[in-house]
Write an enzyme that holds these catalytic residues in place. Structure first.
Site, mmCIF file in Angstrom:
data_model
loop_
_atom_site.group_PDB
_atom_site.id
_atom_site.type_symbol
_atom_site.label_atom_id
_atom_site.label_comp_id
_atom_site.label_asym_id
_atom_site.label_seq_id
_atom_site.Cartn_x
_atom_site.Cartn_y
_atom_site.Cartn_z
ATOM 1 N N HIS A 1 0.856 -1.189 0.000
ATOM 2 C CA HIS A 1 0.000 0.000 0.000
ATOM 3 C C HIS A 1 0.901 1.252 0.000
ATOM 4 O O HIS A 1 0.864 2.061 0.938
ATOM 5 C CB HIS A 1 -0.912 -0.020 1.241
ATOM 6 C CG HIS A 1 -2.234 0.644 1.027
ATOM 7 N ND1 HIS A 1 -3.031 1.025 2.083
ATOM 8 C CD2 HIS A 1 -2.892 1.006 -0.097
ATOM 9 C CE1 HIS A 1 -4.131 1.574 1.601
ATOM 10 N NE2 HIS A 1 -4.076 1.572 0.298
ATOM 11 N N PHE B 1 3.098 1.554 5.063
ATOM 12 C CA PHE B 1 2.793 1.241 6.460
ATOM 13 C C PHE B 1 1.914 0.003 6.579
ATOM 14 O O PHE B 1 1.571 -0.390 7.681
ATOM 15 C CB PHE B 1 2.072 2.449 7.095
ATOM 16 C CG PHE B 1 2.838 3.736 6.909
ATOM 17 C CD1 PHE B 1 3.833 4.085 7.799
ATOM 18 C CD2 PHE B 1 2.614 4.559 5.817
ATOM 19 C CE1 PHE B 1 4.578 5.243 7.621
ATOM 20 C CE2 PHE B 1 3.349 5.722 5.621
ATOM 21 C CZ PHE B 1 4.335 6.062 6.531
ATOM 22 N N HIS B 2 1.566 -0.600 5.438
ATOM 23 C CA HIS B 2 0.555 -1.656 5.469
ATOM 24 C C HIS B 2 0.997 -2.916 4.712
ATOM 25 O O HIS B 2 0.361 -3.301 3.730
ATOM 26 C CB HIS B 2 -0.756 -1.135 4.857
ATOM 27 C CG HIS B 2 -1.249 0.141 5.477
ATOM 28 N ND1 HIS B 2 -2.005 1.075 4.795
ATOM 29 C CD2 HIS B 2 -1.110 0.643 6.739
ATOM 30 C CE1 HIS B 2 -2.301 2.084 5.589
ATOM 31 N NE2 HIS B 2 -1.754 1.859 6.773
ATOM 32 N N PRO B 3 2.072 -3.580 5.141
ATOM 33 C CA PRO B 3 2.458 -4.804 4.431
ATOM 34 C C PRO B 3 1.433 -5.917 4.656
ATOM 35 O O PRO B 3 0.948 -6.100 5.776
ATOM 36 C CB PRO B 3 3.811 -5.165 5.068
ATOM 37 C CG PRO B 3 3.791 -4.530 6.415
ATOM 38 C CD PRO B 3 2.953 -3.290 6.278
#
Ligand code: FAD
Length: 614
Positions: A395, A550-552
């Site tokens: 993301h 910030f959103h793996p």
């Protein structure tokens, strides 16, 4: 040698005298011990190299040069591709320390009233005090978004539950007393220096502590979009993504987290300007929904909420898990999931300071996060599936800054406060007003020396807006022992969307009344009009963007096709009995919104399945 060089570099980058530069170096001491050795050495080596370049070019070391001389040198270095990239990276911790360190100029204040709520009553035992061998019905690995939800459901069902967490417990007192920079170092894995390698590299910070990344997240809560759920059902065969079933899981999570829209009264000018800009353009925008009951808007979510208002799982979920009997063992890094005869038998974890803990259990819930779960499975001998560690979506995010005549005062308001979803359905692009107090947010500022210093002077007039793009699964996590190697190759299409996002955010800023916009595009870093903005985005090259994520998600994805999905549709790791995965790794593809609700809903659903099956 390196310290002197570092002080010289701080003085040159920020146009400071030697005493002020010395304070920045002293503040850096709060962050450097948390960085991996390689990052520390790179910083020192970079500073020494710039000093050597100064000696070669002028016959003097950097700290002996005048403002003009050292600026000329830095500008020369920044015109060369190799040194430009290096300078850009070195600048990040230095500007951060200048703004958010103990002597920082970023106006990060200690709240002058008591916290909204006290620290939660948690049963946390540091690993050094926990017995060497224990038996439990279930072990949960990781105490973040997914792990906390699984632990609560298991404990409420009457199972004896041990949660093993690599990080330590943090207190609200610490968040009130310690400088933001020191908190950052302590709360993030490797002091926040995690990077996905690629061109450009992607900064990928990850939380570590009791509460996981929810300790440092912004509290933004989006429900999983219907079109994403449809993709998971149709492409990945995930029955749990049924609109009604998943909707009721999301409802339950929203109730637990007390999710509500940001009140305009605490939003702060950063969010209000964003709403104003969107309104002028006729774009769809809204106050963001968050899990922060009682938030007064101090913009410090990213370094531990000093108000205990943001309702991370350490305050909202783990207390219920502990009340139902779960025990959290902190500073315990799980090294191996133990198994034999095709069944899980327990886990072995490293204690802080040496030694191990072994817990025997038939049910293991893995929630170490999308970048740590694949290596854990591999080193446990459970990583044979060819898709473990693949399909990483992050993301990716870019941000722009806008200078306004009126004050913005980022430190007075909610860190992530207003969303613009105008381009979400068409491009998977979500814009969010994201401000942070000077120092944390000022990393986006362009320039070196006097130019950078002049921008920092007017930081109270800077608004920032970020945008994320729902990406293709373009990355991977390699390795099993030690630190994982994360790679990410931004697809051409996603790169184009990021550039489009910069253009869109710049337009919002100008519509809201910005006099100048910082684009984050190297080589075209500030623009004074929409026309210049168009020219900058037209000339932008993806490799020259500053990208963070910030959103793996997706590295052990869930789905019905056994050859491509390591986890089956109910959450079981294929190839072994008794191992369930309940963190961001199972999310089948980028959820296209901030993912915490989605991850928690999956964790709730998987744990319910496990309880029904066992
Ligand atoms: C700065 C930032 C802001 C964010 N803001 C938002 C937001 O506003 N809204 C949103 O929806 N999402 C946000 N996110 C993302 C969100 O918080 C994460 O996606 C989510 O917390 C991931 O949940 P998880 O359970 O997969 O992992 P985590 O919450 O990261 O928890 C994993 C835990 O496992 C522990 N662990 C890892 N390996 C081991 C091991 N071997 N043994 C024991 N423990 C281990 C880690 O220390 C960590 O505590 C943000 C993320 C960041 C970095």
């Amino acid at each position: 040698l390196a310290r002197r060089s570092l002080a010289g570099l701080c003085a040159a980058l920020l146009d400071l005298d030697s005493a002020a530069a010395g304070l920045v170096v002293a503040d850096l001491d709060d962050l450097l011990p948390f960085l991996p050795g390689a990052a520390r050495h790179a910083l020192s080596a970079g500073a020494v190299a710039v000093d050597a370049a100064s000696l070669l070019a002028t016959g003097h070391r950097l700290h002996r040069l005048s403002s003009e001389q050292r600026e000329r040198l830095l500008e020369r270095l920044s015109r060369r591709t190799l040194t430009d990239g290096a300078l850009d990276t070195i600048k990040i911790p230095i500007v951060f320390a200048y703004g958010a360190g103990a002597h920082g100029v970023g106006k990060i204040a200690r709240p002058d009233h008591p916290p909204v709520r006290p620290d939660a009553d948690l049963d946390v035992v540091p690993s050094t005090e926990f017995r060497q061998r224990a038996v439990a019905d279930a072990v949960v690995i990781g105490s973040g978004a997914g792990g906390a939800i699984a632990a609560r459901a298991l404990a409420r069902a009457g199972l004896s539950v041990v949660i093993l967490e690599e990080g330590r417990r943090h207190s609200v007192e610490e968040f009130r007393e310690r400088p933001a920079l020191a908190r950052f170092g302590a709360l993030y894995r490797d002091g926040g220096s995690t990077v996905a390698l690629g061109s450009p590299p992607v900064i990928l910070p990850l939380g570590r502590g009791v509460g996981g990344t929810t300790l440092v997240n912004s509290g933004t809560c989006y429900r999983t979009p219907e079109k994403v759920l449809a993709r998971w059902r149709e492409v990945h065969g995930v029955e749990m993504a049924d609109s009604e079933r998943f909707g009721s899981l999301l409802d339950e999570i929203e109730r637990t987290l007390e999710v509500a829209p940001v009140p305009l009264s605490i939003m702060g000018n950063n969010g209000l300007l964003t709403l104003r800009g969107a309104e002028k353009l006729g774009w769809s925008a809204h106050p963001i929904r968050r899990n922060a009951p009682g938030c007064r808007g101090c913009s410090q979510c990213a370094v531990g909420c000093p108000e205990n208002a943001k309702f991370g799982v350490h305050l909202s979920v783990l207390p219920a898990a502990c009340a139902a009997g779960a025990v959290i063992v902190s500073e315990a890094r799980v090294e191996r999931i133990l198994h034999g005869g095709g069944r899980a038998t327990g886990v072995r974890a490293a204690r802080r300071g040496g030694g191990t803990i072994e817990i025997l259990a038939d049910l293991i819930f893995v929630a170490a996060g999308a970048t740590e779960t694949p290596p854990l499975l591999r080193r446990s001998g459970l990583g044979d599936h060819p898709h473990i560690g693949r399909n990483l979506a992050v993301h990716p995010a870019v941000s722009v800054g806008g200078w306004f005549d009126e004050p913005v005062r980022a430190s007075q308001g909610v860190l992530q406060s207003a969303g613009i979803d105008e381009l979400h359905a068409s491009d998977g692009l979500l814009m969010e007003a994201t401000s942070a107090p000077g120092g944390i947010g000022s990393m986006v500022l362009p320039g070196l020396g006097r130019r950078l210093a002049a921008q920092l002077e007017k930081i109270e007039h800077l608004a920032t807006l970020g945008a994320m793009v729902g990406d293709e699964p373009s990355g991977s996590v390699h390795g099993w022992e030690g630190r994982p190697v994360i790679r990410y190759r931004l697809s051409r299409g996603d790169g184009a969307k990021l550039i489009k996002a910069i253009g869109a955010m710049g337009r919002v800023m100008f519509a809201a009344g910005a006099t100048e916009v910082a684009t984050g595009i190297r080589g075209h870093d500030t623009v004074g009009s929409e026309k210049e903005l168009e020219a900058a985005t037209a000339a932008a090259r993806v490799e020259r963007l500053h990208i963070a994520a910030f959103h793996p998600t997706g590295t052990v994805r869930m789905g019905s096709e056994a050859t491509t999905h390591p986890v089956d549709p109910v959450g079981r790791l294929r190839g072994v009995d008794g191992v369930y995965v309940v963190d961001a790794s199972i999310v089948p593809s980028c959820p296209e919104v901030n993912p915490q609700l989605t991850i928690m809903a999956f964790a709730e659903g998987v744990t319910a399945n496990a309880l029904a099956a066992n």
